[in-house]
Motif scaffolding. Structure first.
Motif, PDB file in Angstrom:
ATOM      1  N   VAL A 109      -2.162 -11.309  -7.984  1.00 26.28           N
ATOM      2  CA  VAL A 109      -3.363 -10.526  -8.327  1.00 26.28           C
ATOM      3  C   VAL A 109      -3.847  -9.642  -7.171  1.00 26.28           C
ATOM      4  O   VAL A 109      -4.743  -8.820  -7.337  1.00 26.28           O
ATOM      5  CB  VAL A 109      -4.539 -11.417  -8.807  1.00 26.28           C
ATOM      6  CG1 VAL A 109      -4.169 -12.142 -10.098  1.00 26.28           C
ATOM      7  CG2 VAL A 109      -4.957 -12.402  -7.730  1.00 26.28           C
ATOM      8  N   GLY A 110      -3.259  -9.859  -5.982  1.00 29.88           N
ATOM      9  CA  GLY A 110      -3.599  -8.975  -4.866  1.00 29.88           C
ATOM     10  C   GLY A 110      -4.286  -9.630  -3.684  1.00 29.88           C
ATOM     11  O   GLY A 110      -4.939  -8.950  -2.902  1.00 29.88           O
ATOM     12  N   LYS A 111      -4.092 -10.944  -3.522  1.00 28.21           N
ATOM     13  CA  LYS A 111      -4.686 -11.624  -2.352  1.00 28.21           C
ATOM     14  C   LYS A 111      -4.194 -11.016  -1.053  1.00 28.21           C
ATOM     15  O   LYS A 111      -4.978 -10.733  -0.156  1.00 28.21           O
ATOM     16  CB  LYS A 111      -4.283 -13.103  -2.299  1.00 28.21           C
ATOM     17  CG  LYS A 111      -4.893 -13.982  -3.322  1.00 28.21           C
ATOM     18  CD  LYS A 111      -4.290 -15.385  -3.259  1.00 28.21           C
ATOM     19  CE  LYS A 111      -2.806 -15.428  -3.589  1.00 28.21           C
ATOM     20  NZ  LYS A 111      -2.443 -15.020  -4.930  1.00 28.21           N
ATOM     21  N   THR A 143       5.795  -7.652   5.954  1.00 31.82           N
ATOM     22  CA  THR A 143       6.146  -6.379   5.295  1.00 31.82           C
ATOM     23  C   THR A 143       4.936  -5.463   5.221  1.00 31.82           C
ATOM     24  O   THR A 143       5.024  -4.269   5.509  1.00 31.82           O
ATOM     25  CB  THR A 143       6.663  -6.656   3.860  1.00 31.82           C
ATOM     26  OG1 THR A 143       7.759  -7.548   3.962  1.00 31.82           O
ATOM     27  CG2 THR A 143       7.074  -5.373   3.156  1.00 31.82           C
ATOM     28  N   MET A 144       3.789  -6.037   4.849  1.00 32.64           N
ATOM     29  CA  MET A 144       2.590  -5.200   4.673  1.00 32.64           C
ATOM     30  C   MET A 144       2.117  -4.588   5.983  1.00 32.64           C
ATOM     31  O   MET A 144       1.344  -3.638   5.981  1.00 32.64           O
ATOM     32  CB  MET A 144       1.462  -6.022   4.049  1.00 32.64           C
ATOM     33  CG  MET A 144       1.747  -6.336   2.597  1.00 32.64           C
ATOM     34  SD  MET A 144       0.372  -7.170   1.830  1.00 32.64           S
ATOM     35  CE  MET A 144       0.894  -7.118   0.125  1.00 32.64           C
ATOM     36  N   PHE A 145       2.554  -5.180   7.135  1.00 33.46           N
ATOM     37  CA  PHE A 145       2.180  -4.637   8.443  1.00 33.46           C
ATOM     38  C   PHE A 145       3.374  -4.030   9.180  1.00 33.46           C
ATOM     39  O   PHE A 145       3.295  -3.788  10.380  1.00 33.46           O
ATOM     40  CB  PHE A 145       1.502  -5.715   9.298  1.00 33.46           C
ATOM     41  CG  PHE A 145       0.068  -5.945   8.928  1.00 33.46           C
ATOM     42  CD1 PHE A 145      -0.955  -5.319   9.632  1.00 33.46           C
ATOM     43  CD2 PHE A 145      -0.270  -6.755   7.859  1.00 33.46           C
ATOM     44  CE1 PHE A 145      -2.285  -5.512   9.282  1.00 33.46           C
ATOM     45  CE2 PHE A 145      -1.595  -6.955   7.502  1.00 33.46           C
ATOM     46  CZ  PHE A 145      -2.600  -6.329   8.211  1.00 33.46           C
ATOM     47  N   PRO A 310      -9.210  -0.087  -7.818  1.00 36.66           N
ATOM     48  CA  PRO A 310      -8.400   0.398  -8.930  1.00 36.66           C
ATOM     49  C   PRO A 310      -6.911   0.080  -8.721  1.00 36.66           C
ATOM     50  O   PRO A 310      -6.478  -0.194  -7.595  1.00 36.66           O
ATOM     51  CB  PRO A 310      -8.637   1.906  -8.904  1.00 36.66           C
ATOM     52  CG  PRO A 310      -9.049   2.224  -7.510  1.00 36.66           C
ATOM     53  CD  PRO A 310      -9.727   0.989  -6.976  1.00 36.66           C
ATOM     54  N   LEU A 311      -6.182   0.108  -9.806  1.00 38.58           N
ATOM     55  CA  LEU A 311      -4.726  -0.009  -9.736  1.00 38.58           C
ATOM     56  C   LEU A 311      -4.194   1.402  -9.516  1.00 38.58           C
ATOM     57  O   LEU A 311      -4.298   2.254 -10.399  1.00 38.58           O
ATOM     58  CB  LEU A 311      -4.210  -0.584 -11.060  1.00 38.58           C
ATOM     59  CG  LEU A 311      -2.703  -0.716 -11.244  1.00 38.58           C
ATOM     60  CD1 LEU A 311      -2.140  -1.776 -10.323  1.00 38.58           C
ATOM     61  CD2 LEU A 311      -2.381  -1.094 -12.677  1.00 38.58           C
ATOM     62  N   VAL A 312      -3.715   1.670  -8.332  1.00 40.15           N
ATOM     63  CA  VAL A 312      -3.163   2.998  -8.048  1.00 40.15           C
ATOM     64  C   VAL A 312      -1.829   2.841  -7.334  1.00 40.15           C
ATOM     65  O   VAL A 312      -1.638   1.913  -6.550  1.00 40.15           O
ATOM     66  CB  VAL A 312      -4.109   3.882  -7.188  1.00 40.15           C
ATOM     67  CG1 VAL A 312      -5.274   4.386  -7.989  1.00 40.15           C
ATOM     68  CG2 VAL A 312      -4.591   3.149  -5.970  1.00 40.15           C
TER      69      VAL A 312
HETATM   70  N1  LIG Z   1      -4.879  -2.288  -6.501  1.00 44.89           N
HETATM   71  C1  LIG Z   1      -3.556  -2.239  -6.552  1.00 44.89           C
HETATM   72  N2  LIG Z   1      -2.903  -1.115  -6.983  1.00 44.89           N
HETATM   73  C2  LIG Z   1      -1.549  -1.085  -7.028  1.00 44.89           C
HETATM   74  N3  LIG Z   1      -0.746  -2.084  -6.681  1.00 44.89           N
HETATM   75  C3  LIG Z   1      -1.338  -3.217  -6.220  1.00 44.89           C
HETATM   76  C4  LIG Z   1      -2.753  -3.352  -6.129  1.00 44.89           C
HETATM   77  N4  LIG Z   1      -3.032  -4.589  -5.630  1.00 44.89           N
HETATM   78  C5  LIG Z   1      -1.838  -5.178  -5.422  1.00 44.89           C
HETATM   79  N5  LIG Z   1      -0.817  -4.384  -5.781  1.00 44.89           N
HETATM   80  C6  LIG Z   1       0.617  -4.676  -5.757  1.00 44.89           C
HETATM   81  O1  LIG Z   1       0.828  -5.802  -6.588  1.00 44.89           O
HETATM   82  C7  LIG Z   1       1.754  -6.699  -6.004  1.00 44.89           C
HETATM   83  C8  LIG Z   1       1.104  -8.064  -5.795  1.00 44.89           C
HETATM   84  O2  LIG Z   1       0.078  -7.924  -4.823  1.00 44.89           O
HETATM   85  P1  LIG Z   1      -0.123  -9.019  -3.679  1.00 44.89           P
HETATM   86  O3  LIG Z   1       1.172  -9.393  -3.069  1.00 44.89           O
HETATM   87  O4  LIG Z   1      -1.196  -8.533  -2.803  1.00 44.89           O
HETATM   88  O5  LIG Z   1      -0.660 -10.228  -4.577  1.00 44.89           O
HETATM   89  P2  LIG Z   1      -0.848 -11.753  -4.159  1.00 44.89           P
HETATM   90  O6  LIG Z   1      -1.992 -12.264  -4.956  1.00 44.89           O
HETATM   91  O7  LIG Z   1      -0.915 -11.902  -2.699  1.00 44.89           O
HETATM   92  O8  LIG Z   1       0.509 -12.368  -4.684  1.00 44.89           O
HETATM   93  P3  LIG Z   1       1.073 -13.860  -4.400  1.00 44.89           P
HETATM   94  O9  LIG Z   1       0.305 -14.740  -5.334  1.00 44.89           O
HETATM   95  O10 LIG Z   1       2.508 -13.764  -4.726  1.00 44.89           O
HETATM   96  O11 LIG Z   1       0.786 -14.166  -2.975  1.00 44.89           O
HETATM   97  C9  LIG Z   1       2.217  -6.042  -4.717  1.00 44.89           C
HETATM   98  O12 LIG Z   1       3.388  -5.340  -4.971  1.00 44.89           O
HETATM   99  C10 LIG Z   1       1.092  -5.081  -4.373  1.00 44.89           C
HETATM  100  O13 LIG Z   1       1.554  -3.952  -3.651  1.00 44.89           O
END
Ligand SMILES: Nc1ncnc2c1ncn2[C@@H]1O[C@H](COP(=O)(O)OP(=O)(O)OP(=O)(O)O)[C@@H](O)[C@H]1O
Ligand SMILES: [Mg+2]
Length: 364
Positions: A109-111, A143-145, A310-312
């Motif tokens: 979900v994007g944590k 990867t993110m950094f 937003p999802l972008v």
């Molecule tokens: N607002 C957003 N817009 C577009 N893509 C997004 C957005 N938020 C997250 N993503 C993408 O969605 C994917 C999952 O995000 P992320 O890894 O942050 O989630 P997470 O909750 O940490 O996942 P996990 O539970 O596997 O740890 C990634 O590829 C990330 O780039």
């Protein structure tokens, strides 16, 4: 009649901190008053450099002097900060002022995206920030950094081996991804994952930090328990999408932190992927995961709502390329900056109103 420091203090005692609901003088926020002819100087020490009320408080100070001391004075408030803490007597990491866990319930979900961007925004405001990737089974912070190939040094300090975090974009980072090669299929057992997290907390040289963020794995796992058993956590942030299944899982995460034995304050909720916007049509919003679910959840549990992201496409691209969106200058970086300010504000309010969290004692 000549003005004195006392006149100035009395005037500034009229200015309230809207969050802490006390005046700046009682809060000990005013320092270094000086008067030079027609000019009045003083320092205002805020509770966080990411204070969203900085401009408001500054203007209130200027108005209070004009009203109570004299309209002709030139007023020069110097806005600084000293991040507050309830951890200064904690046995582990007392120099880390605030430890903030980022949790969700549902995976993906994007944590990690929120953790990375929050870290960048807080650091950009001037705070000292660290980030622990507690996702031992699926680390994504390297990867993110853009530092997947870095390897932390291990140094002996006072007869003990400690890990030196990797520093990237001014943020101290640690992740299991730095310690195991990406193509090496290490099979981690639960207890090994827990001991890795304990090392990240206990055997890592974090130095002095204002905020140490912990990017948790999905669910409510052993890692969560290890975290609350190892250190008192200042508070948790919940990330969810507006989708029904994500909201249901977010409730489980909320319930976990609220359990009386765990009792970690929940400082805010972030609604990620709140709607899709095409880059070329930024006015258009498509609520593909449903609308307003995050806000409703925060109302139901009386958790501060920190905002929507937003999802972008560019957020996903920024994550994959290792340059978090918050480092750019666009709509999504603004959204992250707003959320960082609101989170910092909730941390300051929590520190002013509540005692430190207590570590969860082990029971078998
Ligand atoms: N607002 C957003 N817009 C577009 N893509 C997004 C957005 N938020 C997250 N993503 C993408 O969605 C994917 C999952 O995000 P992320 O890894 O942050 O989630 P997470 O909750 O940490 O996942 P996990 O539970 O596997 O740890 C990634 O590829 C990330 O780039
Ligand atoms: Mg993650």
């Amino acid at each position: 009649m000549a003005i004195t420091q006392d006149n100035i203090l009395k005037a500034l005692a009229q200015v309230m901190d809207p969050d802490l609901k006390k005046d700046l003088v009682s809060l000990n926020m005013i320092k270094d008053i000086s008067i030079d002819g027609n000019a009045i100087y003083f320092t205002v020490v805020l509770t966080t450099p990411a204070c969203p009320l900085k401009e408001l408080i500054k203007n209130d100070c200027i108005d209070a002097i004009h009203k109570n001391v004299g309209a002709d004075f030139q007023v020069f408030p110097n806005m600084t900060s000293d991040v507050t803490s309830t951890r200064s007597t904690a046995p582990l990491l007392p120099n880390v002022k605030n430890i903030i866990a980022i949790a969700s319930g549902k995976g993906g979900v994007g944590k990690s995206t929120v953790s990375a961007n929050l870290a960048v925004s807080l650091a950009q405001s001037g705070a000292k920030v660290g980030l622990i990737d507690a996702d031992i089974f699926g680390p994504s912070i390297p990867t993110m950094f853009n530092c997947e190939h870095e390897q932390p040094e291990v140094k002996e300090i006072n007869g003990k081996n400690v890990i030196i975090p990797i520093e990237q974009y001014g943020i101290k980072l640690i992740s299991i991804g730095f310690l195991t090669p990406p193509d090496n299929a290490v099979v981690w057992r639960g207890p090994m994952a827990s001991s890795a997290l304990k090392q990240f907390l206990g055997d890592t040289d974090w130095g002095e930090l204002d905020y140490l963020l912990i990017d948790l794995p999905p669910g409510t796992s052993d890692i969560h328990l290890t975290m609350v058993q190892t250190i008192p956590v200042t508070g948790a942030l919940i990330v969810t999408t507006p989708q029904k299944v994500a909201l249901a899982d977010a409730q489980k995460a909320i319930a976990m932190f609220k359990q009386p034995q765990i009792n970690v304050p929940i400082l805010g909720l972030v609604e990620n992927m709140a709607y899709f916007t095409p880059e070329e049509l930024p006015e258009n919003k498509y609520f593909i995961f449903g609308e307003g679910g995050g806000y409703k959840l925060s109302e139901r549990y009386e958790i501060p709502f920190l905002g929507q992201i937003p999802l972008v496409q560019s957020i996903r691209e920024s994550g994959d390329s290792g340059y978090p969106s918050a480092m750019k200058n666009d709509v999504s970086s603004e959204a992250f900056e707003e959320i960082a300010k609101k989170a910092a504000r909730q941390i300051a309010i929590r520190n002013a109103n509540m005692a430190g969290t207590t570590k969860v004692e082990m029971t078998n």
